[in-house]
Design a protein around this motif. Sequence first.
Motif, short mmCIF file in Angstrom:
data_model
loop_
_atom_site.label_atom_id
_atom_site.label_comp_id
_atom_site.label_asym_id
_atom_site.label_seq_id
_atom_site.Cartn_x
_atom_site.Cartn_y
_atom_site.Cartn_z
N VAL A 2 -12.03 4.32 -0.08
CA VAL A 2 -10.79 3.57 -0.14
C VAL A 2 -11.10 2.07 -0.12
CG1 VAL A 2 -8.63 3.04 1.03
CG2 VAL A 2 -9.46 5.39 1.00
N TYR A 44 0.86 -1.18 0.00
CA TYR A 44 0.00 0.00 0.00
C TYR A 44 0.90 1.24 0.00
CZ TYR A 44 -3.66 -3.28 1.42
OH TYR A 44 -4.54 -4.33 1.48
N LEU A 97 -6.30 0.98 -3.02
CA LEU A 97 -5.13 1.50 -2.32
C LEU A 97 -3.88 0.67 -2.58
CD1 LEU A 97 -4.66 3.89 -0.36
CD2 LEU A 97 -4.85 2.26 1.53
N ALA A 146 0.20 5.14 1.69
CA ALA A 146 -1.20 4.98 2.05
C ALA A 146 -1.73 6.10 2.92
CB ALA A 146 -1.40 3.63 2.75
N SER A 190 -7.47 6.80 -5.92
CA SER A 190 -7.08 7.78 -4.91
C SER A 190 -5.61 8.14 -4.99
CB SER A 190 -7.40 7.23 -3.52
OG SER A 190 -6.65 6.05 -3.29
N ARG A 236 -2.13 9.38 0.98
CA ARG A 236 -3.16 9.29 -0.06
C ARG A 236 -4.56 9.25 0.54
NH1 ARG A 236 -1.74 4.19 -2.70
NH2 ARG A 236 -3.46 4.67 -4.12
N ILE A 237 -4.71 8.59 1.67
CA ILE A 237 -6.02 8.57 2.32
C ILE A 237 -6.42 9.97 2.75
CG2 ILE A 237 -7.28 7.78 4.37
CD1 ILE A 237 -5.74 5.14 4.16
N GLY A 263 -10.47 3.76 -6.42
CA GLY A 263 -10.11 3.96 -5.03
C GLY A 263 -9.24 2.86 -4.46
N GLY A 279 -7.27 12.01 -0.25
CA GLY A 279 -8.53 11.58 -0.82
C GLY A 279 -9.73 12.21 -0.14
N PHE A 280 -9.64 12.36 1.17
CA PHE A 280 -10.76 12.91 1.93
C PHE A 280 -10.75 14.44 1.99
CE2 PHE A 280 -11.14 8.61 3.70
CZ PHE A 280 -12.52 8.48 3.74
#
Length: 211
Positions: A64, A41, A93, A44, A210, A47-48, A91, A51-52
Amino acid sequence: MTGDPIGYCPVAASLSKKRLLDADGFATADCWMAETMDHHYPLALERIVRGFTHVTLNPATILVSLNNGYVNAGWLVNKGSQLVTLGGTHGGLGDHDSDGILLSNFTPTTDTSTSRVAGLFDDFAGLRNYRASENGAEWVTAKEQALTRIARAPFDTNCQSLPGDAVVLRVWTPSFARMDLNARVEVTIKKAHASPAPASTGGMPSRLNSG
Protein backbone atom coordinates in the motif's frame (compact mmCIF):
# COMPACT_ATOMS: atom_id res chain seq x y z
CA MET A 1 -0.78 2.65 16.69
CA THR A 2 -1.48 6.18 17.89
CA GLY A 3 -1.55 8.33 14.75
CA ASP A 4 -4.06 8.75 11.94
CA PRO A 5 -2.05 8.49 8.67
CA ILE A 6 -5.15 8.23 6.46
CA GLY A 7 -7.25 10.85 8.26
CA TYR A 8 -10.06 8.55 9.31
CA CYS A 9 -10.65 9.91 12.81
CA PRO A 10 -13.23 12.44 11.51
CA VAL A 11 -14.89 9.58 9.60
CA ALA A 12 -15.22 7.50 12.76
CA ALA A 13 -16.57 10.54 14.59
CA SER A 14 -19.18 11.09 11.86
CA LEU A 15 -20.28 7.45 12.00
CA SER A 16 -20.63 7.74 15.77
CA LYS A 17 -22.64 10.96 15.49
CA LYS A 18 -25.01 9.26 13.03
CA ARG A 19 -25.38 6.33 15.47
CA LEU A 20 -23.99 3.89 12.92
CA LEU A 21 -21.49 2.30 15.33
CA ASP A 22 -22.52 -0.69 17.39
CA ALA A 23 -21.76 -1.17 21.10
CA ASP A 24 -18.24 -2.36 20.30
CA GLY A 25 -17.51 0.58 18.01
CA PHE A 26 -17.89 -1.26 14.70
CA ALA A 27 -19.84 -0.13 11.62
CA THR A 28 -20.97 -2.19 8.65
CA ALA A 29 -18.89 -2.31 5.47
CA ASP A 30 -21.63 -0.46 3.58
CA CYS A 31 -21.62 2.35 6.18
CA TRP A 32 -17.85 2.73 5.83
CA MET A 33 -18.22 2.78 2.04
CA ALA A 34 -20.90 5.48 2.09
CA GLU A 35 -18.92 7.61 4.56
CA THR A 36 -15.57 7.38 2.73
CA MET A 37 -16.54 7.25 -0.96
CA ASP A 38 -15.54 10.91 -1.41
CA HIS A 39 -12.56 10.72 1.01
CA HIS A 40 -8.98 11.23 -0.21
CA TYR A 41 -8.46 7.55 0.65
CA PRO A 42 -11.79 5.96 -0.42
CA LEU A 43 -12.78 2.69 1.29
CA ALA A 44 -9.24 2.47 2.66
CA LEU A 45 -9.84 -0.01 5.49
CA GLU A 46 -11.76 -2.48 3.33
CA ARG A 47 -9.27 -2.23 0.47
CA ILE A 48 -6.24 -2.74 2.71
CA VAL A 49 -7.77 -5.89 4.20
CA ARG A 50 -8.75 -7.20 0.75
CA GLY A 51 -5.28 -6.45 -0.55
CA PHE A 52 -3.64 -8.60 2.10
CA THR A 53 -6.22 -11.41 2.27
CA HIS A 54 -7.99 -11.74 -1.11
CA VAL A 55 -6.58 -9.76 -4.00
CA THR A 56 -2.81 -10.21 -3.84
CA LEU A 57 -1.70 -13.84 -3.94
CA ASN A 58 2.02 -12.94 -3.92
CA PRO A 59 2.35 -9.76 -1.81
CA ALA A 60 5.13 -7.37 -2.71
CA THR A 61 7.52 -5.82 -0.18
CA ILE A 62 5.26 -2.75 -0.05
CA LEU A 63 1.58 -3.38 -0.78
CA VAL A 64 0.00 0.00 0.00
CA SER A 65 1.25 3.46 -0.90
CA LEU A 66 -0.17 6.58 0.77
CA ASN A 67 1.54 9.12 -1.47
CA ASN A 68 2.74 9.31 -5.07
CA GLY A 69 6.23 10.34 -6.08
CA TYR A 70 8.11 7.46 -4.48
CA VAL A 71 9.40 4.17 -5.87
CA ASN A 72 10.65 1.01 -4.17
CA ALA A 73 12.72 -0.87 -6.73
CA GLY A 74 16.20 -1.94 -7.79
CA TRP A 75 18.96 0.49 -8.71
CA LEU A 76 18.22 0.56 -12.45
CA VAL A 77 14.47 1.14 -12.12
CA ASN A 78 15.06 3.69 -9.35
CA LYS A 79 17.44 5.71 -11.54
CA GLY A 80 15.14 5.47 -14.54
CA SER A 81 12.17 6.72 -12.54
CA GLN A 82 14.10 9.87 -11.69
CA LEU A 83 13.97 10.88 -15.35
CA VAL A 84 10.19 11.37 -15.31
CA THR A 85 7.59 12.74 -12.92
CA LEU A 86 5.78 9.97 -11.05
CA GLY A 87 2.04 10.62 -11.32
CA GLY A 88 0.82 7.34 -9.88
CA THR A 89 1.94 4.03 -8.48
CA HIS A 90 0.87 0.43 -8.11
CA GLY A 91 -1.00 -0.01 -4.85
CA GLY A 92 -1.79 3.69 -4.56
CA LEU A 93 -4.47 4.17 -1.91
CA GLY A 94 -5.41 7.74 -2.87
CA ASP A 95 -8.46 8.63 -4.94
CA HIS A 96 -6.25 9.59 -7.90
CA ASP A 97 -5.12 5.95 -8.20
CA SER A 98 -8.40 4.39 -7.11
CA ASP A 99 -11.20 5.85 -9.22
CA GLY A 100 -12.42 3.86 -12.21
CA ILE A 101 -15.20 4.05 -14.79
CA LEU A 102 -18.19 1.72 -15.04
CA LEU A 103 -20.21 1.97 -18.26
CA SER A 104 -23.58 0.38 -18.99
CA ASN A 105 -26.08 0.93 -21.81
CA PHE A 106 -28.93 -1.02 -20.24
CA THR A 107 -29.14 -0.14 -16.54
CA PRO A 108 -28.34 2.84 -14.28
CA THR A 109 -25.09 2.56 -12.33
CA THR A 110 -24.09 3.83 -8.92
CA ASP A 111 -20.81 4.59 -7.19
CA THR A 112 -19.53 1.48 -5.45
CA SER A 113 -16.41 -0.60 -4.89
CA THR A 114 -14.89 -3.17 -7.22
CA SER A 115 -15.90 -5.93 -4.81
CA ARG A 116 -19.56 -4.92 -5.19
CA VAL A 117 -19.76 -4.33 -8.95
CA ALA A 118 -20.98 -7.85 -9.75
CA GLY A 119 -23.91 -7.33 -7.38
CA LEU A 120 -25.15 -4.47 -9.58
CA PHE A 121 -25.51 -6.90 -12.50
CA ASP A 122 -27.02 -9.99 -10.85
CA ASP A 123 -23.51 -11.42 -10.33
CA PHE A 124 -23.00 -11.47 -14.12
CA ALA A 125 -25.58 -14.20 -14.63
CA GLY A 126 -25.01 -14.18 -18.39
CA LEU A 127 -21.30 -14.91 -18.09
CA ARG A 128 -20.50 -18.02 -20.11
CA ASN A 129 -19.53 -21.07 -18.07
CA TYR A 130 -16.70 -22.37 -20.25
CA ARG A 131 -16.35 -25.51 -18.14
CA ALA A 132 -19.83 -26.61 -19.23
CA SER A 133 -18.77 -26.94 -22.88
CA GLU A 134 -15.01 -27.54 -22.80
CA ASN A 135 -12.49 -30.04 -21.47
CA GLY A 136 -9.78 -28.95 -19.11
CA ALA A 137 -7.84 -29.50 -15.90
CA GLU A 138 -5.92 -27.46 -13.33
CA TRP A 139 -4.04 -27.92 -10.08
CA VAL A 140 -5.79 -26.26 -7.12
CA THR A 141 -5.49 -25.97 -3.35
CA ALA A 142 -8.13 -25.10 -0.79
CA LYS A 143 -6.25 -21.97 0.29
CA GLU A 144 -5.90 -20.63 -3.25
CA GLN A 145 -9.49 -21.40 -4.26
CA ALA A 146 -10.81 -19.70 -1.13
CA LEU A 147 -9.47 -16.40 -2.53
CA THR A 148 -12.09 -16.44 -5.33
CA ARG A 149 -13.95 -13.14 -5.02
CA ILE A 150 -16.90 -13.91 -7.32
CA ALA A 151 -18.18 -17.47 -7.01
CA ARG A 152 -19.20 -18.72 -10.48
CA ALA A 153 -19.44 -22.45 -9.78
CA PRO A 154 -20.35 -24.62 -6.75
CA PHE A 155 -16.68 -25.52 -6.46
CA ASP A 156 -15.85 -21.90 -5.66
CA THR A 157 -18.03 -21.98 -2.54
CA ASN A 158 -17.46 -25.62 -1.52
CA CYS A 159 -13.67 -25.58 -1.75
CA GLN A 160 -13.42 -25.80 2.05
CA SER A 161 -13.99 -29.54 1.67
CA LEU A 162 -10.58 -29.91 0.00
CA PRO A 163 -7.93 -31.58 2.19
CA GLY A 164 -5.63 -29.11 3.98
CA ASP A 165 -2.65 -27.92 1.96
CA ALA A 166 -2.83 -30.82 -0.50
CA VAL A 167 -2.61 -30.07 -4.21
CA VAL A 168 -5.69 -31.44 -6.00
CA LEU A 169 -6.24 -32.04 -9.71
CA ARG A 170 -9.52 -30.50 -10.88
CA VAL A 171 -10.91 -31.89 -14.15
CA TRP A 172 -13.96 -30.70 -16.10
CA THR A 173 -15.62 -32.11 -19.22
CA PRO A 174 -19.20 -32.25 -20.55
CA SER A 175 -18.87 -36.06 -20.43
CA PHE A 176 -19.11 -35.95 -16.63
CA ALA A 177 -22.72 -34.73 -16.89
CA ARG A 178 -23.74 -38.15 -18.22
CA MET A 179 -21.74 -40.22 -15.72
CA ASP A 180 -22.65 -41.69 -12.38
CA LEU A 181 -21.18 -39.78 -9.43
CA ASN A 182 -19.38 -42.94 -8.29
CA ALA A 183 -17.89 -43.71 -11.71
CA ARG A 184 -14.15 -44.27 -11.72
CA VAL A 185 -11.99 -41.81 -13.61
CA GLU A 186 -8.45 -42.68 -14.68
CA VAL A 187 -6.01 -39.80 -15.18
CA THR A 188 -2.64 -40.02 -16.91
CA ILE A 189 -0.14 -37.24 -16.13
CA LYS A 190 2.72 -36.66 -18.55
CA LYS A 191 5.56 -34.17 -18.55
CA ALA A 192 4.86 -31.36 -21.01
CA HIS A 193 7.55 -29.85 -23.20
CA ALA A 194 8.16 -26.20 -22.41
CA SER A 195 7.08 -23.79 -25.13
CA PRO A 196 9.46 -20.99 -26.20
CA ALA A 197 8.78 -17.66 -24.54
CA PRO A 198 7.01 -15.15 -26.82
CA ALA A 199 8.97 -12.18 -28.07
CA SER A 200 8.42 -8.93 -26.20
CA THR A 201 6.14 -6.45 -27.94
CA GLY A 202 7.63 -3.50 -26.16
CA GLY A 203 4.28 -2.31 -24.84
CA MET A 204 3.61 -0.72 -21.49
CA PRO A 205 2.45 -3.05 -18.64
CA SER A 206 -1.12 -2.92 -17.41
CA ARG A 207 -1.71 -0.71 -14.38
CA LEU A 208 -3.10 -2.43 -11.30
CA ASN A 209 -3.79 -1.16 -7.83
CA SER A 210 -5.29 -2.32 -4.57
CA GLY A 211 -8.70 -0.87 -5.46
